[in-house]
Write a protein that holds these residues in place. Structure first.
Motif, PDB file in Angstrom:
ATOM      1  N   SER A  55      -0.313  15.178   5.008  1.00 15.97           N
ATOM      2  CA  SER A  55       0.309  16.220   4.199  1.00 15.97           C
ATOM      3  C   SER A  55      -0.750  16.844   3.301  1.00 15.97           C
ATOM      4  O   SER A  55      -1.465  16.129   2.581  1.00 15.97           O
ATOM      5  N   ASN A  56      -0.867  18.161   3.367  1.00 17.71           N
ATOM      6  CA  ASN A  56      -1.852  18.892   2.564  1.00 17.71           C
ATOM      7  C   ASN A  56      -3.261  18.339   2.748  1.00 17.71           C
ATOM      8  O   ASN A  56      -4.047  18.266   1.795  1.00 17.71           O
ATOM      9  N   GLY A  57      -3.560  17.959   3.987  1.00 20.70           N
ATOM     10  CA  GLY A  57      -4.893  17.464   4.299  1.00 20.70           C
ATOM     11  C   GLY A  57      -5.130  16.009   3.934  1.00 20.70           C
ATOM     12  O   GLY A  57      -6.205  15.483   4.194  1.00 20.70           O
ATOM     13  N   ASN A  58      -4.126  15.366   3.335  1.00 13.07           N
ATOM     14  CA  ASN A  58      -4.256  13.957   2.950  1.00 13.07           C
ATOM     15  C   ASN A  58      -3.551  13.067   3.965  1.00 13.07           C
ATOM     16  O   ASN A  58      -2.392  13.307   4.312  1.00 13.07           O
ATOM     17  N   ASP A  59      -4.259  12.041   4.441  1.00 10.24           N
ATOM     18  CA  ASP A  59      -3.686  11.091   5.392  1.00 10.24           C
ATOM     19  C   ASP A  59      -3.195   9.859   4.635  1.00 10.24           C
ATOM     20  O   ASP A  59      -3.930   9.288   3.821  1.00 10.24           O
ATOM     21  N   GLU A  60      -1.945   9.464   4.915  1.00  8.10           N
ATOM     22  CA  GLU A  60      -1.357   8.313   4.227  1.00  8.10           C
ATOM     23  C   GLU A  60      -0.583   7.470   5.230  1.00  8.10           C
ATOM     24  O   GLU A  60       0.042   7.996   6.148  1.00  8.10           O
ATOM     25  N   ILE A  61      -0.642   6.140   5.077  1.00  6.37           N
ATOM     26  CA  ILE A  61       0.157   5.241   5.905  1.00  6.37           C
ATOM     27  C   ILE A  61       1.493   5.034   5.213  1.00  6.37           C
ATOM     28  O   ILE A  61       1.552   4.630   4.045  1.00  6.37           O
ATOM     29  N   VAL A  62       2.570   5.334   5.922  1.00  2.32           N
ATOM     30  CA  VAL A  62       3.914   5.246   5.352  1.00  2.32           C
ATOM     31  C   VAL A  62       4.816   4.459   6.298  1.00  2.32           C
ATOM     32  O   VAL A  62       4.442   4.148   7.425  1.00  2.32           O
ATOM     33  N   GLY A  63       6.037   4.161   5.856  1.00  2.17           N
ATOM     34  CA  GLY A  63       7.007   3.498   6.712  1.00  2.17           C
ATOM     35  C   GLY A  63       7.759   2.388   6.000  1.00  2.17           C
ATOM     36  O   GLY A  63       7.504   2.078   4.827  1.00  2.17           O
ATOM     37  N   PHE A  64       8.709   1.781   6.710  1.00  2.00           N
ATOM     38  CA  PHE A  64       9.544   0.716   6.156  1.00  2.00           C
ATOM     39  C   PHE A  64       8.704  -0.450   5.661  1.00  2.00           C
ATOM     40  O   PHE A  64       8.859  -0.910   4.525  1.00  2.00           O
ATOM     41  N   ASP A  65       7.803  -0.955   6.510  1.00  2.00           N
ATOM     42  CA  ASP A  65       6.980  -2.101   6.122  1.00  2.00           C
ATOM     43  C   ASP A  65       6.066  -1.780   4.945  1.00  2.00           C
ATOM     44  O   ASP A  65       5.779  -2.649   4.119  1.00  2.00           O
ATOM     45  N   ILE A  66       5.616  -0.535   4.884  1.00  2.00           N
ATOM     46  CA  ILE A  66       4.711  -0.137   3.801  1.00  2.00           C
ATOM     47  C   ILE A  66       5.447  -0.158   2.468  1.00  2.00           C
ATOM     48  O   ILE A  66       4.955  -0.715   1.474  1.00  2.00           O
ATOM     49  N   ASP A  67       6.641   0.434   2.441  1.00  2.00           N
ATOM     50  CA  ASP A  67       7.423   0.431   1.204  1.00  2.00           C
ATOM     51  C   ASP A  67       7.828  -0.987   0.813  1.00  2.00           C
ATOM     52  O   ASP A  67       7.842  -1.338  -0.372  1.00  2.00           O
ATOM     53  N   LEU A  68       8.160  -1.814   1.820  1.00  2.00           N
ATOM     54  CA  LEU A  68       8.522  -3.192   1.525  1.00  2.00           C
ATOM     55  C   LEU A  68       7.324  -3.952   0.950  1.00  2.00           C
ATOM     56  O   LEU A  68       7.463  -4.720  -0.014  1.00  2.00           O
ATOM     57  N   ALA A  69       6.151  -3.747   1.542  1.00  2.00           N
ATOM     58  CA  ALA A  69       4.942  -4.413   1.043  1.00  2.00           C
ATOM     59  C   ALA A  69       4.641  -4.004  -0.395  1.00  2.00           C
ATOM     60  O   ALA A  69       4.238  -4.834  -1.220  1.00  2.00           O
ATOM     61  N   LYS A  70       4.842  -2.724  -0.706  1.00  2.00           N
ATOM     62  CA  LYS A  70       4.622  -2.251  -2.077  1.00  2.00           C
ATOM     63  C   LYS A  70       5.589  -2.935  -3.041  1.00  2.00           C
ATOM     64  O   LYS A  70       5.202  -3.328  -4.155  1.00  2.00           O
ATOM     65  N   ALA A  71       6.844  -3.079  -2.606  1.00  2.00           N
ATOM     66  CA  ALA A  71       7.850  -3.726  -3.447  1.00  2.00           C
ATOM     67  C   ALA A  71       7.520  -5.208  -3.637  1.00  2.00           C
ATOM     68  O   ALA A  71       7.685  -5.760  -4.743  1.00  2.00           O
ATOM     69  N   ILE A  72       7.061  -5.861  -2.572  1.00  2.00           N
ATOM     70  CA  ILE A  72       6.671  -7.276  -2.660  1.00  2.00           C
ATOM     71  C   ILE A  72       5.490  -7.439  -3.623  1.00  2.00           C
ATOM     72  O   ILE A  72       5.486  -8.333  -4.485  1.00  2.00           O
ATOM     73  N   ALA A  73       4.483  -6.579  -3.471  1.00  2.00           N
ATOM     74  CA  ALA A  73       3.311  -6.646  -4.349  1.00  2.00           C
ATOM     75  C   ALA A  73       3.704  -6.428  -5.809  1.00  2.00           C
ATOM     76  O   ALA A  73       3.198  -7.117  -6.708  1.00  2.00           O
ATOM     77  N   LYS A  74       4.629  -5.504  -6.038  1.00  2.00           N
ATOM     78  CA  LYS A  74       5.094  -5.238  -7.407  1.00  2.00           C
ATOM     79  C   LYS A  74       5.787  -6.460  -7.982  1.00  2.00           C
ATOM     80  O   LYS A  74       5.577  -6.824  -9.145  1.00  2.00           O
ATOM     81  N   GLU A  75       6.630  -7.118  -7.175  1.00  2.00           N
ATOM     82  CA  GLU A  75       7.316  -8.331  -7.619  1.00  2.00           C
ATOM     83  C   GLU A  75       6.311  -9.433  -7.968  1.00  2.00           C
ATOM     84  O   GLU A  75       6.544 -10.238  -8.871  1.00  2.00           O
ATOM     85  N   MET A  76       5.200  -9.460  -7.236  1.00  2.00           N
ATOM     86  CA  MET A  76       4.179 -10.487  -7.448  1.00  2.00           C
ATOM     87  C   MET A  76       3.181 -10.102  -8.539  1.00  2.00           C
ATOM     88  O   MET A  76       2.309 -10.902  -8.902  1.00  2.00           O
TER      89      MET A  76
END
Length: 256
Positions: A55-76
Motif C-alpha cells: 500500500s502506497n509503496g510500502n510492503d507489509e505482512i498482514v493476516g490472521f496469524d500476524i494480528d494474533l502474534a501481535k496480540a500475544i506479544a502485547k500480552e507478554m
C-alpha cells in the motif's frame, strides 16, 4: 629489540581477545529471544493467515496469524519481530533458534512434535479442494486419479498422500493456484479459510469442503523445551476468553 617485540606481541594478543569478546557479545544480541524481543517465523504466502500487502509503496505482512502474534506479544509485554521464511524452513529455523515462535497455520502433528513443541491450539480448520469451475469437484471420489496440488511440508501434503491421492508438491501456495489455472494440476488441497480467500472475486475458481479428510488444529510452534511455552499458552487463553480471537476470525476468516 627483544623488549619491543614482546610489547608488540602482547598488544596483538590482547587486541584479538577484545575483538573476539565483542563478536560473541554481538552474536548473543542477535539471537532470537534476546532482550524484550519476540521473533516470529512465518511463511507469508498463505492468505488469509499471512501474506504480503503493498500500500502506497510500502510492503507489509498482514493476516490472521500476524494480528494474533501481535496480540500475544502485547500480552507478554514484548516487541514482535517477523521473519518471512519458506514453510519448509520454519522448523529448522526454530531448531537453530533463529526464531522464538512460528505462526503459519501449522498443525501439531506427531512427526513435527519430535522436532519442536507446540502451544495449545488457537484454531481448528477443515480441508477443502480448490478447483476450476469448468472442472468441478462435487465429491471426494472426483479427486481420485487426479493431480492434487499441496504445499510442500504441510499437513495437507501428508493427508492427501494418506488418502491415496496423487500429489504435486510446491513450496509456495500461490504457485499451486497458478498450476491449477494452467491446467497442470486438477485441484489444490488446503484449509477451508485459505480456499475461501483464494477464490475471492475470481469467478473461474470455486472450492468444496472435503469431510473425508479430517480437519486440523492450528497452534504456535516453539523450540523444544522453550521457556516461552507457558507464557504463550497463558496469552492464547486470555485472548480466547476475552473474545479477541473471535474478533480476528470475523476480520480474516471468511467462509461462503
Amino acid at each position: 629489540m627483544l623488549f619491543v617485540l614482546t610489547i608488540i606481541s602482547l598488544a596483538f594478543v590482547f587486541g584479538c581477545g577484545n575483538n573476539e569478546a565483542s563478536t560473541e557479545a554481538g552474536t548473543e544480541e542477535d539471537k532470537a529471544g534476546s532482550g524484550n524481543k519476540l521473533v516470529m517465523g512465518t511463511s507469508a504466502d498463505y492468505p488469509p493467515f499471512e501474506y504480503h500487502e503493498t500500500s502506497n509503496g510500502n510492503d507489509e505482512i498482514v493476516g490472521f496469524d500476524i494480528d494474533l502474534a501481535k496480540a500475544i506479544a502485547k500480552e507478554m509485554g514484548r516487541e514482535l519481530e517477523i521473519q518471512d521464511i519458506g514453510f519448509s524452513g520454519l522448523i529448522p529455523a526454530l531448531q537453530s533458534k533463529r526464531v522464538d515462535i512460528v505462526l503459519a497455520g501449522m498443525n501439531p502433528t506427531d512427526e513435527r512434535k519430535q522436532s519442536v513443541d507446540f502451544s495449545d491450539k488457537y484454531l481448528t480448520t477443515e480441508f477443502a479442494a480448490v478447483y476450476m469451475k469448468e472442472k468441478p469437484v462435487t465429491q471426494f471420489a472426483d479427486l481420485k486419479g487426479k493431480k492434487i496440488g499441496v504445499q510442500l511440508g504441510t499437513t495437507q501434503e501428508q493427508a492427501a498422500k494418506d488418502a491415496g491421492l496423487e500429489t504435486v508438491s510446491l513450496d509456495k501456495y500461490p504457485d499451486l493456484i497458478q498450476e491449477l489455472k494452467s491446467g497442470r494440476i486438477d485441484a489444490v488441497l488446503v484449509e477451508d479459510t485459505v480456499a475461501a480467500e483464494s477464490i475471492g472475486s475470481d469467478t473461474a475458481l470455486d472450492y468444496k469442503i472435503v469431510p473425508e479428510i479430517a480437519g486440523l488444529d492450528i497452534a504456535v510452534a516453539l523450540p523444544k523445551d522453550s521457556e516461552l511455552t507457558g507464557e504463550i499458552n497463558e496469552a492464547i487463553k486470555t485472548l480466547i476468553d476475552n473474545g479477541e480471537v473471535d474478533k480476528l476470525k470475523d476480520k480474516w476468516l471468511k467462509l461462503k
